[in-house]
Design a protein around this motif. Structure first.
Motif, PDB file in Angstrom:
ATOM      1  N   ASP A  85       7.821  17.039  21.221  1.00 57.71           N
ATOM      2  CA  ASP A  85       8.993  17.383  20.425  1.00 57.71           C
ATOM      3  C   ASP A  85       9.534  18.744  20.861  1.00 57.71           C
ATOM      4  OD1 ASP A  85       8.668  15.056  19.061  1.00 57.71           O
ATOM      5  OD2 ASP A  85       7.914  15.954  17.209  1.00 57.71           O
ATOM      6  N   SER A  86      10.847  18.824  21.044  1.00 60.41           N
ATOM      7  CA  SER A  86      11.566  20.033  21.470  1.00 60.41           C
ATOM      8  C   SER A  86      11.288  20.417  22.921  1.00 60.41           C
ATOM      9  CB  SER A  86      11.269  21.225  20.553  1.00 60.41           C
ATOM     10  OG  SER A  86      11.632  20.933  19.218  1.00 60.41           O
ATOM     11  N   GLY A  87      10.615  19.533  23.680  1.00 55.72           N
ATOM     12  CA  GLY A  87      10.408  19.775  25.106  1.00 55.72           C
ATOM     13  C   GLY A  87      11.656  19.457  25.911  1.00 55.72           C
ATOM     14  N   TYR A  88      11.620  19.769  27.210  1.00 55.39           N
ATOM     15  CA  TYR A  88      12.818  19.717  28.038  1.00 55.39           C
ATOM     16  C   TYR A  88      12.688  18.764  29.218  1.00 55.39           C
ATOM     17  CZ  TYR A  88      14.581  23.848  25.627  1.00 55.39           C
ATOM     18  OH  TYR A  88      15.036  24.719  24.666  1.00 55.39           O
ATOM     19  N   LEU A  89      13.799  18.071  29.495  1.00 58.93           N
ATOM     20  CA  LEU A  89      14.000  17.347  30.739  1.00 58.93           C
ATOM     21  C   LEU A  89      15.065  18.091  31.537  1.00 58.93           C
ATOM     22  CD1 LEU A  89      14.104  15.021  32.808  1.00 58.93           C
ATOM     23  CD2 LEU A  89      15.618  13.795  31.206  1.00 58.93           C
ATOM     24  N   PHE A  90      14.741  18.447  32.791  1.00 60.31           N
ATOM     25  CA  PHE A  90      15.692  19.066  33.706  1.00 60.31           C
ATOM     26  C   PHE A  90      16.125  17.984  34.704  1.00 60.31           C
ATOM     27  CE2 PHE A  90      12.929  22.559  32.263  1.00 60.31           C
ATOM     28  CZ  PHE A  90      13.889  23.371  31.674  1.00 60.31           C
ATOM     29  N   LEU A  91      17.361  17.530  34.560  1.00 67.43           N
ATOM     30  CA  LEU A  91      17.863  16.358  35.288  1.00 67.43           C
ATOM     31  C   LEU A  91      18.872  16.782  36.351  1.00 67.43           C
ATOM     32  CD1 LEU A  91      18.128  13.223  35.527  1.00 67.43           C
ATOM     33  CD2 LEU A  91      19.957  13.389  33.810  1.00 67.43           C
ATOM     34  N   TRP A  92      18.529  16.553  37.623  1.00 71.29           N
ATOM     35  CA  TRP A  92      19.431  16.888  38.728  1.00 71.29           C
ATOM     36  C   TRP A  92      20.490  15.814  38.901  1.00 71.29           C
ATOM     37  CZ3 TRP A  92      19.815  21.470  40.834  1.00 71.29           C
ATOM     38  CH2 TRP A  92      18.705  22.329  40.853  1.00 71.29           C
ATOM     39  N   VAL A  93      21.767  16.244  38.975  1.00 74.58           N
ATOM     40  CA  VAL A  93      22.875  15.310  39.223  1.00 74.58           C
ATOM     41  C   VAL A  93      23.867  15.966  40.183  1.00 74.58           C
ATOM     42  CG1 VAL A  93      22.659  14.191  36.974  1.00 74.58           C
ATOM     43  CG2 VAL A  93      24.246  16.105  37.240  1.00 74.58           C
ATOM     44  N   ASP A  94      24.772  15.158  40.744  1.00 79.65           N
ATOM     45  CA  ASP A  94      25.812  15.692  41.615  1.00 79.65           C
ATOM     46  C   ASP A  94      27.156  15.698  40.885  1.00 79.65           C
ATOM     47  OD1 ASP A  94      26.654  13.039  41.641  1.00 79.65           O
ATOM     48  OD2 ASP A  94      25.798  12.626  43.603  1.00 79.65           O
ATOM     49  N   LYS A  95      28.204  16.130  41.599  1.00 74.68           N
ATOM     50  CA  LYS A  95      29.521  16.282  40.998  1.00 74.68           C
ATOM     51  C   LYS A  95      30.057  14.962  40.456  1.00 74.68           C
ATOM     52  CE  LYS A  95      32.972  17.413  43.743  1.00 74.68           C
ATOM     53  NZ  LYS A  95      33.867  18.255  44.571  1.00 74.68           N
ATOM     54  N   PHE A  96      29.777  13.871  41.140  1.00 79.42           N
ATOM     55  CA  PHE A  96      30.247  12.564  40.698  1.00 79.42           C
ATOM     56  C   PHE A  96      29.718  12.231  39.308  1.00 79.42           C
ATOM     57  CE2 PHE A  96      29.249   7.984  40.371  1.00 79.42           C
ATOM     58  CZ  PHE A  96      30.546   7.483  40.341  1.00 79.42           C
ATOM     59  N   HIS A  97      28.432  12.489  39.083  1.00 80.46           N
ATOM     60  CA  HIS A  97      27.851  12.142  37.789  1.00 80.46           C
ATOM     61  C   HIS A  97      28.244  13.137  36.694  1.00 80.46           C
ATOM     62  CE1 HIS A  97      25.411   9.425  40.264  1.00 80.46           C
ATOM     63  NE2 HIS A  97      25.362   8.710  39.164  1.00 80.46           N
ATOM     64  N   ILE A  98      28.542  14.391  37.057  1.00 80.08           N
ATOM     65  CA  ILE A  98      29.095  15.311  36.069  1.00 80.08           C
ATOM     66  C   ILE A  98      30.461  14.824  35.616  1.00 80.08           C
ATOM     67  CG2 ILE A  98      30.146  17.611  35.842  1.00 80.08           C
ATOM     68  CD1 ILE A  98      27.224  17.774  35.404  1.00 80.08           C
ATOM     69  N   ALA A  99      31.288  14.359  36.569  1.00 83.24           N
ATOM     70  CA  ALA A  99      32.641  13.906  36.244  1.00 83.24           C
ATOM     71  C   ALA A  99      32.637  12.572  35.500  1.00 83.24           C
ATOM     72  CB  ALA A  99      33.465  13.795  37.527  1.00 83.24           C
ATOM     73  N   GLU A 100      31.810  11.634  35.968  1.00 82.29           N
ATOM     74  CA  GLU A 100      31.802  10.295  35.387  1.00 82.29           C
ATOM     75  C   GLU A 100      30.897  10.183  34.165  1.00 82.29           C
ATOM     76  OE1 GLU A 100      33.611   7.639  36.375  1.00 82.29           O
ATOM     77  OE2 GLU A 100      34.610   8.857  37.890  1.00 82.29           O
ATOM     78  N   GLY A 101      29.970  11.131  34.038  1.00 79.07           N
ATOM     79  CA  GLY A 101      29.086  11.115  32.886  1.00 79.07           C
ATOM     80  C   GLY A 101      27.765  10.422  33.159  1.00 79.07           C
ATOM     81  N   ILE A 102      26.750  10.798  32.380  1.00 79.05           N
ATOM     82  CA  ILE A 102      25.430  10.174  32.514  1.00 79.05           C
ATOM     83  C   ILE A 102      25.054   9.468  31.204  1.00 79.05           C
ATOM     84  CG2 ILE A 102      24.626  11.804  34.260  1.00 79.05           C
ATOM     85  CD1 ILE A 102      23.123  13.281  32.014  1.00 79.05           C
ATOM     86  N   LYS A 103      26.093   9.165  30.420  1.00 78.37           N
ATOM     87  CA  LYS A 103      25.857   8.594  29.093  1.00 78.37           C
ATOM     88  C   LYS A 103      25.038   7.308  29.163  1.00 78.37           C
ATOM     89  CE  LYS A 103      28.312   7.361  24.845  1.00 78.37           C
ATOM     90  NZ  LYS A 103      29.637   7.229  24.201  1.00 78.37           N
ATOM     91  N   LEU A 104      25.317   6.475  30.168  1.00 76.44           N
ATOM     92  CA  LEU A 104      24.594   5.201  30.286  1.00 76.44           C
ATOM     93  C   LEU A 104      23.105   5.434  30.446  1.00 76.44           C
ATOM     94  CD1 LEU A 104      24.631   2.101  30.636  1.00 76.44           C
ATOM     95  CD2 LEU A 104      24.954   2.476  33.096  1.00 76.44           C
ATOM     96  N   TRP A 105      22.729   6.486  31.202  1.00 76.47           N
ATOM     97  CA  TRP A 105      21.311   6.759  31.434  1.00 76.47           C
ATOM     98  C   TRP A 105      20.584   7.110  30.139  1.00 76.47           C
ATOM     99  CZ3 TRP A 105      21.437  10.508  36.262  1.00 76.47           C
ATOM    100  CH2 TRP A 105      21.985   9.818  37.355  1.00 76.47           C
ATOM    101  N   LEU A 106      21.317   7.675  29.160  1.00 79.18           N
ATOM    102  CA  LEU A 106      20.699   8.188  27.936  1.00 79.18           C
ATOM    103  C   LEU A 106      20.909   7.296  26.718  1.00 79.18           C
ATOM    104  CD1 LEU A 106      21.752  11.946  28.308  1.00 79.18           C
ATOM    105  CD2 LEU A 106      19.566  10.925  28.946  1.00 79.18           C
TER     106      LEU A 106
END
Length: 223
Positions: A85-106
């Motif tokens: 609980d309250s721990g962290y995931l550090f997720l590497w993404v590129d510009k495409f996924h910042i623009a298009e979103g990673i909502k599906l993954w979550l």
């Protein structure tokens, strides 16, 4: 603290060669404060589609085993399970996924909330139809309950980070940035996980600051 299940076959502080989902399934529930994940996805390669992939451009990257969208979701579901609980995931993404979103993954991990984004300036010009890529992005995701002061000890990490790397792997990542994030979220002796380790920069970071490492890669590692 024992983080591996009794029947685990993977080793701690070792470059395991295995599937990352299988490694995660050998870790006990809610046992980790920090996990790094650099998924090997086709998003930007398919988006740009230059036509000479694997010949002149992205030869090393395109040779890697690609993860499907479903596989990435399964990874994140297992990561949610093993993070405390309250721990962290550090997720590497590129510009495409910042623009298009990673909502599906979550979408199947409602306890995992995006709390910050760090831009890594690699100091090297990449490809692009219009602007040329010079950065990658690290999405900071926290498992509920969302707490800041109680879980994050360093407050001098900028959200734009300049660091050049010696390329040991097609997905080489900045060791010093990852080291600072580990220092911010863990204590000495804690375990940090990277289930898609690539060049094992997270392992290198852990070794330098007295953290234990649990991780693997499907193609790179030690026998």
């Amino acid at each position: 603290m024992m983080i591996l299940k009794e029947n685990a076959t993977v080793k701690e502080n070792h470059r395991n060669i295995c599937d990352g989902i299988e490694l995660l399934r050998q870790i006990r529930d809610s046992s980790l404060k920090a996990v790094f994940f650099d998924p090997q996805y086709r998003g930007i390669l398919d988006k740009l589609s230059y036509g000479n992939e694997g010949e002149k451009r992205c030869k090393a990257r395109s040779s890697l085993v690609q993860m499907t969208e479903m596989e990435i979701q399964i990874f994140i579901a297992e990561i949610e399970r093993v993070i405390a609980d309250s721990g962290y995931l550090f997720l590497w993404v590129d510009k495409f996924h910042i623009a298009e979103g990673i909502k599906l993954w979550l979408e199947n991990t409602p306890k995992m909330k995006i709390v910050d984004v760090i831009t890594w300036n690699k100091g090297k010009i990449g490809m692009g139809y219009r602007t040329r890529r010079k950065a990658e992005y690290l999405v900071v995701i926290q498992k509920e309950p969302i707490l800041a002061k109680a879980t994050w000890k360093l407050h001098n990490i900028p959200d734009v980070w300049d660091e050049k790397v010696i390329k040991k792997h097609p997905h080489s990542k900045p060791t010093e940035l990852q080291k600072q994030l580990i220092l911010a979220t863990t204590e000495e002796g804690d375990y940090v996980c990277d289930p898609a380790s690539g060049g094992y920069s997270v392992f290198d970071a852990c070794n330098s600051i007295n953290r234990n490492f649990i991780g693997c890669d499907i193609q790179f590692g030690d026998n």
